[in-house]
Every structure is written in C-alpha cells, then in structure tokens.
Design a protein around this motif. Sequence first.
Motif, PDB file in Angstrom:
ATOM      1  N   SER A 517     -19.045  55.405 -39.754  1.00  0.00           N
ATOM      2  CA  SER A 517     -18.665  53.778 -39.307  1.00  0.00           C
ATOM      3  C   SER A 517     -19.810  53.240 -38.698  1.00  0.00           C
ATOM      4  O   SER A 517     -20.326  53.714 -37.736  1.00  0.00           O
ATOM      5  CB  SER A 517     -17.312  53.931 -38.359  1.00  0.00           C
ATOM      6  OG  SER A 517     -17.086  52.622 -37.890  1.00  0.00           O
ATOM      7  N   LEU A 518     -20.067  51.951 -38.948  1.00  0.00           N
ATOM      8  CA  LEU A 518     -21.319  51.256 -38.098  1.00  0.00           C
ATOM      9  C   LEU A 518     -20.680  49.787 -38.010  1.00  0.00           C
ATOM     10  O   LEU A 518     -20.104  48.903 -38.957  1.00  0.00           O
ATOM     11  CB  LEU A 518     -22.366  51.069 -39.189  1.00  0.00           C
ATOM     12  CG  LEU A 518     -23.509  50.428 -38.529  1.00  0.00           C
ATOM     13  CD1 LEU A 518     -23.983  50.979 -37.458  1.00  0.00           C
ATOM     14  CD2 LEU A 518     -24.702  50.244 -39.771  1.00  0.00           C
ATOM     15  N   ARG A 519     -20.635  49.430 -36.669  1.00  0.00           N
ATOM     16  CA  ARG A 519     -20.548  48.115 -36.435  1.00  0.00           C
ATOM     17  C   ARG A 519     -21.900  47.581 -35.388  1.00  0.00           C
ATOM     18  O   ARG A 519     -22.381  48.338 -34.802  1.00  0.00           O
ATOM     19  CB  ARG A 519     -19.358  48.061 -35.280  1.00  0.00           C
ATOM     20  CG  ARG A 519     -17.976  48.478 -36.046  1.00  0.00           C
ATOM     21  CD  ARG A 519     -17.622  47.574 -37.118  1.00  0.00           C
ATOM     22  NE  ARG A 519     -16.202  47.994 -37.556  1.00  0.00           N
ATOM     23  CZ  ARG A 519     -16.174  48.993 -38.630  1.00  0.00           C
ATOM     24  NH1 ARG A 519     -16.999  49.495 -38.923  1.00  0.00           N
ATOM     25  NH2 ARG A 519     -15.038  49.159 -39.001  1.00  0.00           N
ATOM     26  N   ALA A 520     -22.154  46.189 -35.884  1.00  0.00           N
ATOM     27  CA  ALA A 520     -23.348  45.789 -35.286  1.00  0.00           C
ATOM     28  C   ALA A 520     -23.234  44.224 -35.089  1.00  0.00           C
ATOM     29  O   ALA A 520     -22.803  43.628 -35.900  1.00  0.00           O
ATOM     30  CB  ALA A 520     -25.001  45.921 -36.139  1.00  0.00           C
ATOM     31  N   GLY A 521     -23.315  43.487 -33.754  1.00  0.00           N
ATOM     32  CA  GLY A 521     -23.283  42.393 -33.541  1.00  0.00           C
ATOM     33  C   GLY A 521     -24.324  41.475 -34.430  1.00  0.00           C
ATOM     34  O   GLY A 521     -24.042  40.454 -35.027  1.00  0.00           O
ATOM     35  N   THR A 522     -25.669  41.855 -34.324  1.00  0.00           N
ATOM     36  CA  THR A 522     -26.630  41.341 -35.112  1.00  0.00           C
ATOM     37  C   THR A 522     -27.491  42.767 -35.643  1.00  0.00           C
ATOM     38  O   THR A 522     -27.508  43.703 -35.240  1.00  0.00           O
ATOM     39  CB  THR A 522     -27.570  40.661 -34.396  1.00  0.00           C
ATOM     40  OG1 THR A 522     -28.348  41.365 -33.063  1.00  0.00           O
ATOM     41  CG2 THR A 522     -26.807  39.397 -33.646  1.00  0.00           C
ATOM     42  N   PHE A 523     -27.928  42.481 -36.833  1.00  0.00           N
ATOM     43  CA  PHE A 523     -28.598  43.618 -37.612  1.00  0.00           C
ATOM     44  C   PHE A 523     -29.663  42.886 -38.302  1.00  0.00           C
ATOM     45  O   PHE A 523     -29.875  41.874 -38.697  1.00  0.00           O
ATOM     46  CB  PHE A 523     -27.487  44.067 -38.578  1.00  0.00           C
ATOM     47  CG  PHE A 523     -28.184  45.067 -39.445  1.00  0.00           C
ATOM     48  CD1 PHE A 523     -28.241  46.568 -39.095  1.00  0.00           C
ATOM     49  CD2 PHE A 523     -28.621  45.126 -40.632  1.00  0.00           C
ATOM     50  CE1 PHE A 523     -28.793  47.517 -39.798  1.00  0.00           C
ATOM     51  CE2 PHE A 523     -29.193  46.001 -41.373  1.00  0.00           C
ATOM     52  CZ  PHE A 523     -29.384  47.291 -40.971  1.00  0.00           C
ATOM     53  N   ALA A 524     -30.912  43.989 -38.280  1.00  0.00           N
ATOM     54  CA  ALA A 524     -31.987  43.524 -39.343  1.00  0.00           C
ATOM     55  C   ALA A 524     -32.670  44.603 -39.547  1.00  0.00           C
ATOM     56  O   ALA A 524     -32.858  45.647 -39.002  1.00  0.00           O
ATOM     57  CB  ALA A 524     -33.090  42.606 -37.904  1.00  0.00           C
TER      58      ALA A 524
END
Length: 806
Positions: A517-524
């Motif tokens: 499981s992965l959650r990210a508010g912002t991702f680059a």
Amino acid sequence: MAPLLRKLLIAFGALLLVLVAALAILAATFDPNAYKGLAIDWMKTERQRTLVIEGPVALSFFPTLAVQISGVTLSERGKATEFMHLDEAKLSVAVMPLLRKRLQVDGISAKGVRAVWRRAADGSSNIDDLLAKKRPDEPEATGGPEGEALAFDVSGVKFEDLKLTVDDALAGVAGAVAVKSFVTGRLADQAESPVELDAQVDLTRPALSGHLSGKTKLRLDLKAHRTALRDMQLAWVGNAFGIQALDTKLTGALAHDGAAGTLAATDLDVRIGATLGALRLDGSQVAVKSFGYDPAKKHLALEQLKVRIAGKQDGNPLKLDLDWPKLAVDGTALSGGPVTGELSLKGPLALDATFKSAAPRGNFERVEVPGFETTLKGSSGPRRIAGTVRSNLALDVAGQALAVEGLAAKLTIEEPSLQPLALDAGGRATASAKAATWKLTGAINTNPFDTEGRVGLADKPVSIEASANFKALDLNRLLPSAPPAAAASSAAPGKAGAGDAAPVDLSALKSAQGRFSLRAGTFAYRQYRATNLAMDATLRGGTLKVAPFSAELWRGKLDLVAQADANANRIAAKGAADGIDIQALLKDVADKDLLEGRGRLALDVATTGRTVGELKSHLDGSTSLSLHDGAIKGINLAQRLRQARAAISMKADAAAKASATEKTDFSELSASFTLADGIARSSDLNMKSPFLRLGGEGLVDIPKSRIDYTVRATVADTSKGQGGAELALLRGVTVPVRLTGPLDGIEWDIRWSAVAADVLRTDVGRALEDRLKDKLGLPPRSASAPDGAASRPEDLLKDKLRRLLK
C-alpha cells in the motif's frame, strides 16, 4: 573329577576340531553363485524389483567374513527403470570381534555406483520397501542385555565414481551429487581419522553447482553425539544461491555436540572470491580466533572477529573492515570491547563511512551493543550526501533474532540545481531467520511520512506486507540523477527501434508474495508529477495485481487497475483518465506533441512479450478519446484550405511536413481505436470547429511508430471570418487529407486533385458555368430554354460554336 574334566576337554576339543573341519569344508565347497537365482527370485517376489547380477559373487567366512560383487543392477519397485547400479563393491568383516560386540571392518570399497533417491511431499520415498519395518510388538533393538551399542571399527573406506540423483519434494532438493573419490583412514568411536573428498555438486533446487574438495581430520563420539573436524582445508568453486564464480577456502577447527547443542570454533578462517551482480569480491576474509556457544551453561564467547571485504562494484574499488575484539558471556555476566569499522567505495558513486559502538552489555539471553553509530558522506555526480545513523543493537540469543532499537537517522542531500533535502527518521526494526519487521516515522524536509511492514523469510516464496504514507514523495530527490541518454530513452519509449531489444523480465515476481500500500499527497518520479496518489497491490503466484491505482495528474484524475503476470510475461491495464490535459500526457508518456485539449481517455489493453519490441507488437485491446477546446498540432487546415482557388486550378496535391508552429483548432474531438498485434485502427474520427468538420479512418503502427490516416475535412456552413470568403468556395466540398510517416515527422498530404472534380458540382462550379455561358451569349441556367431549342447546355454550346465557325 580330574578324569572327568579331562574327558570333557577331550570331547570339547574333538567337537571344536569337527566344527573347524566342517567350516573348512564349507568354505572350500560352498558356491555363492549357485544362489544368485534365489536372491533374484526373492527380490522379485518380496520387493517387486528386478535384480541383475552380471559378475561373479565371491564369499569367504574365516577369519574374515568377506563378500565381493560386481555388475549389480536393481530396478525401482514395480518398474523397469533403474534404481541403483554398481560396477564393483567389497566388504570384509572380522568374525571373532563380533563375539565381543565389536564390528571390525577390515575395509569397505565401492566403484562405479549410481543411485536415484526420490521422496514425495508426504514423506514417502522409493526406498521404503528396502528398509526393515519394525512390527508394533517388536522391542527396540539394542546391542545387548544392558542396551549397549555395537562398537565399530573400520580400517578404511574408499569410494570412487559415485553418483546420487536426488529429487526430494519434502526438503526442496533436486539435482545430482557426483563423488569422484572419498577416502578415509581408520574410523572408530573416539578415534581421529583423516578424510579426503573430491565431489561435484549440481543441484537445480536450490541453485547450487560447483566443485567441493579438501581434507580434514574427523573424530566421532557416538555415545555423546559429538563430531569434531580439525585441520580443515576445504574448498568450493562454483555457483551458490545466486552468487556466481564463488571461490571459497575454509580452514580451522569445528566441533559440534548434538546432544548438548554446543558449537565451538578455533582459528576459523574463510577466504572468499565471488560475483554478485555488479559486485566482484577478491581476497575477502571472515576470521575468528575462537568462538564458543553452550546453551546449558549459558556461555557465549567470541574473540578477535575480523571481517575484511575487498573487491569492486561496477569496476570501482570497494573495501569494508569490521573488528570486534572480544565478547564474553557467562550467565548474567557480560564483558567485551566495542565494535569498530569503516567502509569505502570509490568511483562515480563514492561513499565513506565509519562505524563505532560503546562496550556491549546484557546477559546470555540478550546481548546489547549500545550506541552503534555510523557516520557517512558520499557523492554521486554533483549530488552530495552526509549524515549519521544511530541505534542500539540487541541480539536475542535463544530466539536468534536481532533488534535495531532507538533508530535515529539524520541525512542531508545536496545538489546544486535543487534545494537541500533533509531526511530525519526514527523507529525500530527486527530480523531473524524467519522474519524481518520495521516501523519507521520521520520527515523529508518538513513533510512527514510513516512506513511499516513485515518480510516472512521462512515463507516459500518470501512474503512481504508493506505500507507507506507520504505527505510529499519526490523520488528524483532521493535517486541518483539519470544520465542524459538514459533520461531521453525513458522519456521517449515510443520511438521506433529505441530500446526495442531491451528485455522485459517479470520473473522476480515469482520470488515473493504479499500485499503493498502506498499513499502520497504529492509524488514525483522523473517527468511524472501527481497528487493524491493511492495504490494497493497484491502479489500471488507470480501475478501482481494493482487495484486500485488512482492519482490526480495531467490536470485530471486517473483511475485504473493493472496486472503483471510473470508466468505468461503478460501486462494488462484497464481504466480511464478524466479531465486530463492530453498534451501533458503525450509529452510525459511518449515525448510527443501531437494534440492539445482537455477531456477523457479510456483504455482496456493487454500485451505479452519478453522485450519492449515484443510488448509493442502484441498489444491488443481498445482505447477511446474525447476532447474539447483543443487543437491538432502540425498543420493549420483552415489556412491551407484558403488556398483552394490556386490549388484547384493547378489540380496539384499539396504535401507538407508537420510544423511545430501550426495547428488546427477544434471545439470537440472524439475517436476510438481497436488494437490488434500492435496496430491501432480507427474509423470514427469526429472533430468540430467553427468552420470545419473532420471525419476519418486509418491506423497507427505502434511497433514502427508510424501513422497512415486519412482525414476528410468539410467546410462548415457557419464559417465566417478568418478567411471565410475563401473557405466559402469549398462549402459542401470534402477535402481528403492523408497523414503518413513516422510520428516524429508526420507528412500532411491534401488531395486537391480529388477536390477539383467535386468543386464543379458546388455553387462555385455553377457560378463559373453561368459566367462562361454569358461570354458565349447563352442563356444562364435560370432562364427558360425557347421552344424547339436544345435543352442541354452542351447542345446549346455546340450550336453556338457551329454558327461561329461558319
């Protein structure tokens, strides 16, 4: 009394003389070869196996019981396939020591032996019928009334050319072991014997193949279940467990007590050379002066542990030194010295680190190494990294587990083109032979994160459960900068031939299972930028399923499910992107600038292949596109159609390369594609603009990155302004425009030759016809023809020309 005793002695002597004579006659006249048939029949009847004895059988009884056989073959139970074969075997046992409960073997030798051993997952094997089965009411076998074991004494063992093929489903072992030679000296309880071995191991499960050779001195203590090896000089050359070109030499002494569970080592020294991926080790060493472990006495001792790793990583020098001078544990008393060490890696990726700790503490059950600190600094191109990692190490001796407690990591990453990045993390981790766990929290700059998980090392395959939550995750800040060539390649996967031969290997998916499981508010990552990233995935049986995968990117929202199957090397995806900026999507994914606009992209595609090129060629499925307020890049169709008069008069087609500065605006655009073998076909293009309507059909060859598409452009009745007068000449006329060539350089070919004939049937054509009639003095199309006159313009034209010619 004396005469009676003398008579008894005479009688006994006479009886002994008769017995010796009888044995002598038996030994001289007994022919064991006459009983071959009995042995063959018994094996067939009682064990359902076929026994073949090609050579003679030699047997002697006194003073040694000796047997020699040759050319023996035994089949599997109930089958004709071979279970065992031997060219020659000899066994000689002294008779008289047997009366004293001693098994004295003068010699054992065998040559040319091959055998097959199989065991199923339920524990049954192909030798069960050959093993003696104890009846439920049968007492346990003992060596005598007092239960003493039968002592043994073997003068020597010599084996040559032995091969054992193993298929053990229960233990997970399959392959072959070939013993070229195995020679020992005298083997006896509590006696030391020299042993020499030369063997070849070729196992497919686990992956183990190589040459094992060496010599040592072996001491066995059967009553105490002890085994000791002294003066070891063992060598292994081959591959083992994914490590290639492994060249290992082991010297020293080892002792193991099976009953007490103790282990001791003295002057143990392992020299290692190996290749593991891009890492090549040469002259590496692990050595310990002495080691002792006794769980009953709660004793643990370690003296002068040295680890010396030397080699090259991607051709760059690598060095690791680690020293632990002393550790002594007796019950609750513990003493020892601190751990020290250093690591050095040179090259484009450079790293220097030092290790140190405080003095150990604890007891036999738990050995702690407090204040273990690593100070590091390194570089990768213009990037610089520096920081410290501190923790307390705790070894659970009974549970054979290591805990990393009070972990505190502070790292800084600097690159001239970016703002400095600060990583601050803390938490706890554990590791054992069965599992590893972690739970960490921290922040990247001021953006918090947390992660936790478990790895089941004893599971088959390895199981992983991991979750991570980031307020902001910029992998470009954490990973080394990509070289320009690599960056261009990753940004332009659609270019025909670029990287098509690159392998796509999904086999790693078979080596693990788990949930992620992965959650990210912002991702680059590289050129991709997303917000509110959410991904859940499961991995089972070599198949990775991602459901859902959602993110806000390209100014819209992406929702899809995806799957990668390592068994078929198959990749599939289904979902849609709503409200996206199509220009940003094409630029990120394919490095193309073909369209502008916002709208929806839906896809349901799948492909298989072992290379990038194969994946392109096997792409199947469907996609659809619906955009608004955008433009087709490369040509301005309105401007080209304004040149209609000149083009029609010349009746010449106009071909032109796509221009980065030209575009054809639209208010609506929709199209769908069906994909088969990498070819995307479409026949329902529908585009609208204030002055144009477009339809069309054609294909896009994805493997070759080429297009062959015909657009049908029609001038709308509502077109005004923007050269509307010129476009009015083509109102109602369909202008075919063919798009061909590579996607990087599309050629637009306007087929004016097909337009010229159609123009005459439009208002423009009728206006030209009236002007011609006026010049010739003919009535216009609107005037009524006089009675008796030719009704067709062609007839009127012929009459007028006839009069003029007169």
